[in-house]
Design an enzyme around this catalytic site. Structure first.
Site, PDB file in Angstrom:
ATOM      1  N   HIS A  84       0.503  -1.392  -4.007  1.00 17.87           N
ATOM      2  CA  HIS A  84       0.121  -1.802  -5.362  1.00 17.87           C
ATOM      3  C   HIS A  84      -0.163  -0.599  -6.254  1.00 17.87           C
ATOM      4  CE1 HIS A  84      -4.131  -1.764  -3.745  1.00 17.87           C
ATOM      5  NE2 HIS A  84      -4.403  -1.333  -4.957  1.00 17.87           N
ATOM      6  N   ASP A 220       0.291  -2.973   2.663  1.00 15.94           N
ATOM      7  CA  ASP A 220       0.046  -2.432   1.329  1.00 15.94           C
ATOM      8  C   ASP A 220       0.164  -0.903   1.345  1.00 15.94           C
ATOM      9  OD1 ASP A 220      -0.655  -2.061  -1.285  1.00 15.94           O
ATOM     10  OD2 ASP A 220      -2.455  -3.300  -1.210  1.00 15.94           O
ATOM     11  N   SER A 649      -8.242   2.586  -3.697  1.00 13.94           N
ATOM     12  CA  SER A 649      -6.974   2.051  -3.203  1.00 13.94           C
ATOM     13  C   SER A 649      -6.051   3.193  -2.808  1.00 13.94           C
ATOM     14  CB  SER A 649      -6.293   1.200  -4.279  1.00 13.94           C
ATOM     15  OG  SER A 649      -7.018   0.026  -4.519  1.00 13.94           O
TER      16      SER A 649
END
Length: 714
Positions: A84, A220, A649
């Site tokens: 992402h 991810d 992230s």
């Protein structure tokens, strides 16, 4: 100021950190955390984590494109981050014919790696404390405006002094609500190219349904490579650039993790509000976040109608939709978690104790009115916070909200200049136009804009609407659909083509009467508008909040010994730690998930839970290679109790030897209050097991040449 610095130093020694809570400065690891980390299983020295003169772990961790974290994993500049985090770049490089978001991509060699238009990584060089220097320039007699001006001037000098003639980017940041200041030196590399990404069905498996949830089964991750000139210096994109040889890169362990293993994360957490007063929490829960949630959902629902009809539109809006959806679910989770935890009530009790201390004779002059001022401020701004969030979601999700005013004002400035100045300004103006209309579908934008205007004028009216917008709402009986359609049909700013047509035969006087410009400009002015009373209230609040934080630290009433996150490099440490048993997870211990559990979620053709045929075949054959756990299953995701937030992230999850064991990508919704208050029982970090990452690259994608670049620890 000596008193403040001394107190902080005492805090470092006198208050050992909790193992799981805290986002810590690397420069204080030796004094503050190292002994505690060793007890948990760290085998590195503090110097091996953070060193100015020698390579260390901090040299392998980069800020990725300003909003995420990534890590160097090879001597040839290979970078790992989240799927992402790479989403924008992957979408930009994709087309309907070559849809890398949907199908994935793996460069067969370096010549096949692809350069997106704008992507950079930022290396951390060093940091230092400049609190004494900056605070010596201010005094209590200054207004907030005078104080801020003096601080900004000193910041500019410090940044210039440490930039080495522009070689480095330097940022001076406030901490503890402006009671301390540190500068950070960075080096930016702008030639960053896509190496590989799994298909969206893996990289985003579970979609919005599983977002912020556990158990998770998401790949991810995405991979990039940093390039430099022949001397290893930052350089604009060139075919002559070579892979960067980083000062340090992370070895990759495939030994796996188990309950209570040491886990350490370095990254760039974006923002926490652990020092936020009770009134601010209450305002967010009851006013700001509900407006954010409703506004975001309105934009998402209208976008999805058009994205589901057209693959090109879906690709163009994929990143915008995903970002909106992520924060939509986050803010709803924050409402639920903060309400359930009673966080505002807990903070109110702490503040009542502080207020009693503050009104003792020795403290009253400085701290006596702090709590009253803060509470009055929130009472005055509750409706404004609701209004502002409805308006901000309008501006974020509808291009017609902000773009006509911003672009119109840029054009007005452009046409006022002489020919030489226009020539200088034109490239930036053209880039501005491309940024607005690069991913733009007018039917969708009209629909989103009308829906958001309907919502904003309905829900924001209690605070007060711009005069012209209020009249339009009244004239159109609260439904802007027809008005927006007619305005777009007549507007200079309807499409890229209409803007370029205007520029070929410009009549600058028409801009301020353009129907989209008029609405957009009113909305933009409302976003920025502050009455003298509001400005005074803001200043009073800033002083009170700064004094609250200083007073809480001085009185030792607050257990928080670290500053709030603000996109500066931090370290968090703890352990692999399970949540209570969950029947939805097939794992023996609820601290990891398996491919078996992922396949059980599989729904053929489903937008969120479909899986590629090749993965299903490999799973059926149990073809896991060296990446299977010793118990025989294929690991996917795992849990730790590290303290992270947005911006983390893509952060590396490291074992006690500093080896990469996973990539952090999410938190659990039960602990969504974590940006405000840490819940030691519930708060978890969700990470991709590095073994699953390597399995996808090697077995699924057949890109073993990428694996061969890394240092694999078996």
């Amino acid at each position: 100021m000596k008193k403040i610095i001394l107190f902080f130093t005492m805090c470092l020694v006198a208050f050992p950190a909790k193992a799981d809570e805290g986002m810590w400065f690397l420069m204080f690891i030796e004094r503050l955390n190292h002994r505690d980390m060793e007890k948990l299983g760290l085998q590195l020295t503090a110097e091996e984590i953070y060193s100015i003169n020698n390579h260390s772990l901090k040299d392998a961790v980069v800020q990725f494109n300003g909003g995420c974290t990534a890590e160097m994993v090879s001597k040839e500049g290979l970078v790992l981050t989240n799927h992402h985090c790479g989403y924008d770049a992957i979408a930009e490089l994709s087309s309907e014919e070559q849809n890398y978001l949907k199908n994935g991509f793996w460069a067969k060699d370096k010549s096949a790696e692809m350069k997106p238009k704008s992507l950079f990584v930022r290396f951390f060089v060093r940091m230092d404390d400049v609190s004494k220097r900056i605070l010596s320039k201010v005094n209590d007699k200054m207004t907030e405006a005078e104080r801020n001006k003096a601080i900004q001037q000193e910041m500019a000098l410090i940044e210039k002094e440490n930039s080495d003639g522009g070689k480095y980017t330097v940022s001076v940041r406030p901490f503890f609500q402006g009671n301390e200041y540190y500068y950070f030196v960075y080096q930016d590399y702008k030639d960053v190219r896509l190496v590989g990404t799994p298909p969206e069905s893996l990289g985003k498996f579970g979609g919005d349904t599983d977002n912020w949830e556990w158990p998770r089964h998401t790949a991810d991750f995405s991979m990039f490579r940093v390039y430099a000139d022949a001397n290893g210096n930052p350089a604009e994109y060139s075919k002559n650039n070579v892979p960067l040889q980083p000062k340090h890169y992370l070895p990759v362990s495939i030994k796996g993790v188990q309950e209570n293993d040491f886990a350490m994360i370095l990254g760039y957490p974006g923002r926490t509000n652990r020092w936020m007063p009770a009134g601010g929490i209450e305002q967010n829960v009851k006013f700001a976040y509900p407006a954010w949630v409703e506004g975001a959902k309105t934009g998402m629902d209208r976008m999805k109608v058009y994205m589901d009809k057209d693959e090109t539109v879906k690709l163009e809006y994929a990143s915008k939709y995903a970002s909106t959806a992520n924060y939509w679910k986050n803010r709803q989770g924050m409402i639920d978690a903060l309400t359930k935890a009673g966080t505002a009530v807990t903070k109110s009790k702490e503040e009542a104790k502080f207020n009693a201390w503050a009104n003792k004779k020795a403290n009253k002059e400085k701290y006596g009115t702090v709590i009253a001022t803060i509470n009055n401020y929130y009472a005055q701004t509750n409706l404004k916070s609701s209004h502002d969030n409805y308006l901000s979601q309008l501006m974020r999700t509808a291009a017609y909200g902000a773009a006509p005013a911003n672009l119109g004002n840029a054009l007005i400035s452009y046409y006022k200049e002489n020919d030489a100045k226009k020539t200088e300004m034109l490239p930036k103006l053209n880039q501005f136009i491309e940024n607005v209309y690069g991913n733009f579908y007018a039917p969708l934008e009209k629909d989103v804009f009308a829906a958001q205007l309907n919502l904003y004028t309905s829900k924001g009216a209690a605070y007060g609407l711009p005069e012209g917008i209020a009249k339009l709402s009244q004239d159109n009986k609260g439904d802007f659909t027809t008005y927006v359609n007619n305005a777009v049909a007549k507007s200079i700013f309807a499409t890229k083509e209409s803007v370029l047509a205007f520029m070929k035969d410009p009549k600058p006087e028409n801009i301020t009467n353009d129907p989209l410009y008029v609405v957009s400009n009113e909305l933009s002015l409302k976003m920025r508008a502050k009455t003298p009373e509001q400005l005074k209230a803001d200043d009073d609040f800033a002083i009170a909040f700064r004094n609250l934080v200083e007073g809480l630290r001085e009185s030792k009433m607050n257990s928080i010994k670290y500053p709030d996150a603000n996109s500066t490099l931090r370290l968090t440490y703890g352990k692999v730690r399970a949540l209570p048993a969950d029947k939805r997870n097939d794992a023996t211990v609820n601290n990891y998930t398996t491919m078996t559990g992922m396949v059980k979620k599989y729904k053929a053709g489903d937008q969120e839970f479909d899986l590629p045929a090749r993965l299903l075949e490999l799973n059926a054959a149990k073809d896991f290679g060296q990446y299977a756990d010793k118990a025989g299953y294929m690991p996917v995701n795992f849990l730790t109790d590290n303290d992270i937030t947005g911006g983390n992230s893509g952060s590396p999850v490291l074992n006690g030897k500093g080896e990469l064991v996973g990539i952090a990508f999410d938190g659990n919704i039960e602990a969504m209050a974590g940006d405000v208050i840490f819940d030691a029982k519930l708060q978890r970090t969700i990470s991709v097991d590095i073994r699953y990452v390597l399995w996808i690259i090697d077995k699924y994608a057949g890109a073993k040449h990428i694996i061969d670049e890394m240092t694999i620890v078996k």
